[in-house]
Design a protein around this motif. Sequence first.
Motif, PDB file in Angstrom:
ATOM      1  N   CYS A 161       0.830  -1.200   0.000  1.00 15.11           N
ATOM      2  CA  CYS A 161       0.000   0.000   0.000  1.00 15.11           C
ATOM      3  C   CYS A 161       0.870   1.258   0.000  1.00 15.11           C
ATOM      4  CB  CYS A 161      -0.915   0.029   1.221  1.00 15.11           C
ATOM      5  SG  CYS A 161      -2.101  -1.332   1.283  1.00 15.11           S
ATOM      6  N   VAL A 181      -0.672   4.392   0.422  1.00 16.14           N
ATOM      7  CA  VAL A 181      -1.633   5.425   0.817  1.00 16.14           C
ATOM      8  C   VAL A 181      -0.929   6.515   1.625  1.00 16.14           C
ATOM      9  CG1 VAL A 181      -3.635   3.930   0.742  1.00 16.14           C
ATOM     10  CG2 VAL A 181      -2.271   4.017   2.826  1.00 16.14           C
ATOM     11  N   CYS A 227      -3.703   0.913   6.637  1.00 18.43           N
ATOM     12  CA  CYS A 227      -3.641   0.814   5.184  1.00 18.43           C
ATOM     13  C   CYS A 227      -4.756  -0.094   4.689  1.00 18.43           C
ATOM     14  CB  CYS A 227      -2.278   0.304   4.727  1.00 18.43           C
ATOM     15  SG  CYS A 227      -1.941  -1.401   5.241  1.00 18.43           S
ATOM     16  N   HIS A 228      -4.803  -0.317   3.403  1.00 11.80           N
ATOM     17  CA  HIS A 228      -5.853  -1.158   2.824  1.00 11.80           C
ATOM     18  C   HIS A 228      -5.774  -2.594   3.324  1.00 11.80           C
ATOM     19  CE1 HIS A 228      -6.245   1.701  -0.904  1.00 11.80           C
ATOM     20  NE2 HIS A 228      -6.601   2.267   0.225  1.00 11.80           N
ATOM     21  N   ASP A 251     -10.036   6.592   1.365  1.00  9.02           N
ATOM     22  CA  ASP A 251      -8.788   7.334   1.219  1.00  9.02           C
ATOM     23  C   ASP A 251      -9.048   8.835   1.255  1.00  9.02           C
ATOM     24  OD1 ASP A 251      -7.480   4.931   0.968  1.00  9.02           O
ATOM     25  OD2 ASP A 251      -7.113   5.098  -1.190  1.00  9.02           O
ATOM     26  N   SER A 268      -7.590  11.375   4.161  1.00 11.29           N
ATOM     27  CA  SER A 268      -6.716  12.472   3.749  1.00 11.29           C
ATOM     28  C   SER A 268      -7.306  13.803   4.183  1.00 11.29           C
ATOM     29  CB  SER A 268      -6.513  12.450   2.229  1.00 11.29           C
ATOM     30  OG  SER A 268      -5.822  11.286   1.831  1.00 11.29           O
TER      31      SER A 268
END
Length: 205
Positions: free
Chosen positions: A27, A29, A38-39, A55, A59
């Motif tokens: 990932c 991200v 993370c994913h 996401d 963010s």
Amino acid sequence: QAATGNDLPSSDDTCGAWRVFGSDCRCSVPYKESLLYCHCQATVEVLDPQFIFRDAILSNLLQMEQDDAPLSEEALSGGRLMSEDAQLHFQYKTLVQNNDLECVAKSIMATTVDNSALASSFIRRIYSNTFRALRKDGILYLLDVDKDTYLLISRERVLEPFMRRLTAAKNSSFGLERQILQSKRPSYLNNVPNFRLQYIKKKLR
């Protein structure tokens, strides 16, 4: 699936970041270090299978956190313990009313929903389902049900300050304070996986 040589933790990974993200994690991200998330760890959401909306939410929240109370160099270096004023407390409606996030939700809807009449229902569901998943994953905590106020459980503003207080209490001569901190994990950490806290504990040594 067997891990390749590149999947295994490097020899200098003494703090065990691979235990947080997994040895196969790829990932990239932007919130991976800030949230230790993370994913690979994310609860699956059928309305957002590629985590595009999640996401965008995270963010946005991290930007809100930075804009709300920028950290000083002393705080970033761990030179002082942060108060709760540095944490991001926000209301659900703040994100629901965010035009950029609504656009992201609509773009996802365009690829998954044929009937435009279902648009408002889809947007409500993707918000509520994403928040539910983030609470389950230990990233958000509902502080006040009546006011619909949440806490973002970020590494610098929540997890590291808690671990520093815990360490200070262990070294303190004030027995009562130490007993209170060690006896019960704060409710906002109930869904935070132990491996995140253990990773931070090792990083702070």
